[in-house]
Design a protein around this motif. Sequence first.
Motif, PDB file in Angstrom:
ATOM      1  N   GLU A  75       0.864  -1.188   0.000  1.00 23.61           N
ATOM      2  CA  GLU A  75       0.000   0.000   0.000  1.00 23.61           C
ATOM      3  C   GLU A  75       0.896   1.232   0.000  1.00 23.61           C
ATOM      4  N   LYS A  76       0.585   2.159  -0.872  1.00 23.33           N
ATOM      5  CA  LYS A  76       1.447   3.317  -1.075  1.00 23.33           C
ATOM      6  C   LYS A  76       1.002   4.543  -0.290  1.00 23.33           C
ATOM      7  N   GLY A  77       0.261   4.356   0.744  1.00 19.48           N
ATOM      8  CA  GLY A  77      -0.279   5.479   1.505  1.00 19.48           C
ATOM      9  C   GLY A  77      -1.778   5.334   1.530  1.00 19.48           C
ATOM     10  N   ASN A  78      -2.395   5.716   2.591  1.00 20.89           N
ATOM     11  CA  ASN A  78      -3.821   5.463   2.772  1.00 20.89           C
ATOM     12  C   ASN A  78      -4.635   6.172   1.687  1.00 20.89           C
ATOM     13  N   GLU A  79      -4.874   5.460   0.591  1.00 21.85           N
ATOM     14  CA  GLU A  79      -5.633   6.002  -0.534  1.00 21.85           C
ATOM     15  C   GLU A  79      -7.074   5.536  -0.538  1.00 21.85           C
ATOM     16  N   GLY A  80      -7.529   5.032   0.562  1.00 21.68           N
ATOM     17  CA  GLY A  80      -8.914   4.605   0.648  1.00 21.68           C
ATOM     18  C   GLY A  80      -9.058   3.103   0.782  1.00 21.68           C
ATOM     19  N   LEU A  81     -10.260   2.725   1.108  1.00 23.29           N
ATOM     20  CA  LEU A  81     -10.607   1.319   1.312  1.00 23.29           C
ATOM     21  C   LEU A  81     -11.716   0.932   0.355  1.00 23.29           C
ATOM     22  N   PRO A  82     -11.832  -0.331   0.008  1.00 25.67           N
ATOM     23  CA  PRO A  82     -10.905  -1.392   0.371  1.00 25.67           C
ATOM     24  C   PRO A  82      -9.598  -1.267  -0.385  1.00 25.67           C
ATOM     25  N   TRP A  83      -8.579  -1.836   0.215  1.00 25.03           N
ATOM     26  CA  TRP A  83      -7.279  -1.988  -0.430  1.00 25.03           C
ATOM     27  C   TRP A  83      -6.955  -3.465  -0.356  1.00 25.03           C
ATOM     28  N   PHE A  84      -6.505  -4.066  -1.459  1.00 24.80           N
ATOM     29  CA  PHE A  84      -6.241  -5.505  -1.431  1.00 24.80           C
ATOM     30  C   PHE A  84      -4.889  -5.858  -2.023  1.00 24.80           C
ATOM     31  N   ALA A  85      -4.424  -7.033  -1.590  1.00 31.84           N
ATOM     32  CA  ALA A  85      -3.191  -7.617  -2.114  1.00 31.84           C
ATOM     33  C   ALA A  85      -3.450  -9.099  -2.338  1.00 31.84           C
ATOM     34  N   VAL A  86      -2.902  -9.636  -3.415  1.00 27.14           N
ATOM     35  CA  VAL A  86      -2.981 -11.067  -3.691  1.00 27.14           C
ATOM     36  C   VAL A  86      -1.618 -11.661  -3.349  1.00 27.14           C
ATOM     37  N   VAL A  87      -1.651 -12.718  -2.521  1.00 24.74           N
ATOM     38  CA  VAL A  87      -0.414 -13.375  -2.090  1.00 24.74           C
ATOM     39  C   VAL A  87      -0.515 -14.875  -2.339  1.00 24.74           C
ATOM     40  N   ASP A  88       0.664 -15.515  -2.457  1.00 26.07           N
ATOM     41  CA  ASP A  88       0.673 -16.972  -2.546  1.00 26.07           C
ATOM     42  C   ASP A  88       0.770 -17.553  -1.132  1.00 26.07           C
ATOM     43  N   ALA A  89       0.829 -18.870  -1.032  1.00 28.44           N
ATOM     44  CA  ALA A  89       0.817 -19.540   0.274  1.00 28.44           C
ATOM     45  C   ALA A  89       2.074 -19.247   1.091  1.00 28.44           C
ATOM     46  N   GLY A  90       3.120 -18.775   0.456  1.00 33.43           N
ATOM     47  CA  GLY A  90       4.329 -18.393   1.175  1.00 33.43           C
ATOM     48  C   GLY A  90       4.325 -16.930   1.595  1.00 33.43           C
ATOM     49  N   GLY A  91       3.249 -16.215   1.256  1.00 31.08           N
ATOM     50  CA  GLY A  91       3.148 -14.799   1.589  1.00 31.08           C
ATOM     51  C   GLY A  91       3.756 -13.883   0.549  1.00 31.08           C
ATOM     52  N   LYS A  92       4.203 -14.454  -0.576  1.00 31.74           N
ATOM     53  CA  LYS A  92       4.799 -13.640  -1.639  1.00 31.74           C
ATOM     54  C   LYS A  92       3.721 -12.792  -2.312  1.00 31.74           C
ATOM     55  N   LEU A  93       4.006 -11.511  -2.442  1.00 31.49           N
ATOM     56  CA  LEU A  93       3.081 -10.579  -3.080  1.00 31.49           C
ATOM     57  C   LEU A  93       3.033 -10.823  -4.579  1.00 31.49           C
ATOM     58  N   LEU A  94       1.819 -10.991  -5.120  1.00 31.25           N
ATOM     59  CA  LEU A  94       1.625 -11.229  -6.552  1.00 31.25           C
ATOM     60  C   LEU A  94       0.995 -10.038  -7.265  1.00 31.25           C
ATOM     61  N   ALA A  95       0.129  -9.311  -6.578  1.00 27.76           N
ATOM     62  CA  ALA A  95      -0.559  -8.164  -7.188  1.00 27.76           C
ATOM     63  C   ALA A  95      -1.241  -7.374  -6.076  1.00 27.76           C
ATOM     64  N   THR A  96      -1.584  -6.123  -6.388  1.00 30.85           N
ATOM     65  CA  THR A  96      -2.335  -5.294  -5.426  1.00 30.85           C
ATOM     66  C   THR A  96      -3.406  -4.494  -6.168  1.00 30.85           C
ATOM     67  N   SER A  97      -4.165  -3.773  -5.381  1.00 29.91           N
ATOM     68  CA  SER A  97      -5.199  -2.911  -5.951  1.00 29.91           C
ATOM     69  C   SER A  97      -4.637  -1.566  -6.404  1.00 29.91           C
ATOM     70  N   GLU A  98      -3.316  -1.427  -6.383  1.00 29.50           N
ATOM     71  CA  GLU A  98      -2.682  -0.196  -6.867  1.00 29.50           C
ATOM     72  C   GLU A  98      -2.699  -0.194  -8.390  1.00 29.50           C
ATOM     73  N   GLY A  99      -3.628   0.553  -8.953  1.00 26.13           N
ATOM     74  CA  GLY A  99      -3.749   0.657 -10.400  1.00 26.13           C
ATOM     75  C   GLY A  99      -2.975   1.842 -10.931  1.00 26.13           C
ATOM     76  N   PRO A 100      -3.156   2.151 -12.195  1.00 26.56           N
ATOM     77  CA  PRO A 100      -2.407   3.252 -12.816  1.00 26.56           C
ATOM     78  C   PRO A 100      -2.699   4.618 -12.183  1.00 26.56           C
ATOM     79  N   LYS A 101      -3.852   4.730 -11.524  1.00 29.33           N
ATOM     80  CA  LYS A 101      -4.205   6.013 -10.888  1.00 29.33           C
ATOM     81  C   LYS A 101      -4.378   5.851  -9.379  1.00 29.33           C
ATOM     82  N   GLY A 102      -3.668   4.883  -8.781  1.00 30.38           N
ATOM     83  CA  GLY A 102      -3.764   4.651  -7.344  1.00 30.38           C
ATOM     84  C   GLY A 102      -4.672   3.475  -7.034  1.00 30.38           C
ATOM     85  N   ASN A 103      -5.074   3.389  -5.782  1.00 30.31           N
ATOM     86  CA  ASN A 103      -5.902   2.277  -5.315  1.00 30.31           C
ATOM     87  C   ASN A 103      -7.249   2.259  -6.027  1.00 30.31           C
ATOM     88  N   ILE A 104      -7.600   1.102  -6.583  1.00 33.06           N
ATOM     89  CA  ILE A 104      -8.888   0.994  -7.275  1.00 33.06           C
ATOM     90  C   ILE A 104     -10.030   0.652  -6.324  1.00 33.06           C
TER      91      ILE A 104
END
Length: 152
Positions: free
Chosen positions: A85-114
């Motif tokens: 998360e790049k700074g509290n840009e609103g909720l919800p904010w999400f992240a997709v992780v694998d079973a090891g906790g590795k970050l795969l993707a986030t809700s940070e789109g081209p214009k910030g949190n979607i």
Amino acid sequence: IVLAQAPAAQPPAEETFQKALVALKAGGKLGWVEFRADWCGWCKKMEKFFGEGDTSAVLKKYYLMIPIDYEKAAGAPQLSARLGEKGNEGLPWFAVVDAGGKLLATSEGPKGNIGFPGNDVEAAHFLSVLRATAKGITPAELSLIEKALQAK
């Protein structure tokens, strides 16, 4: 007389996250770590999207929803920052992780949190997260999600 109650505490965010990683290892899914709040209307929309109807069946096939209340779970801001998360840009904010906790993707789109996608640019990012992370997702499943987002 009804007295106002203090918000119910949740387990610390890191504890919830670590328990979810154990469940991911057993279940073969990815984690959809969602930071939300009770008062957040967009969070309720995301919860419904994951929890009801045809979209729910598709999303639950690939992801385990890991809800973390941003205000009630101790350490939630620190965990969301660690996950990108790049700074509290609103909720919800999400992240997709694998079973090891590795970050795969986030809700940070081209214009910030979607958050929950409310326009075409946000919907495109949401769908790109699904394409990049939900291995084996079919064109029909993506189309179903896309049509549901357009209807919202």
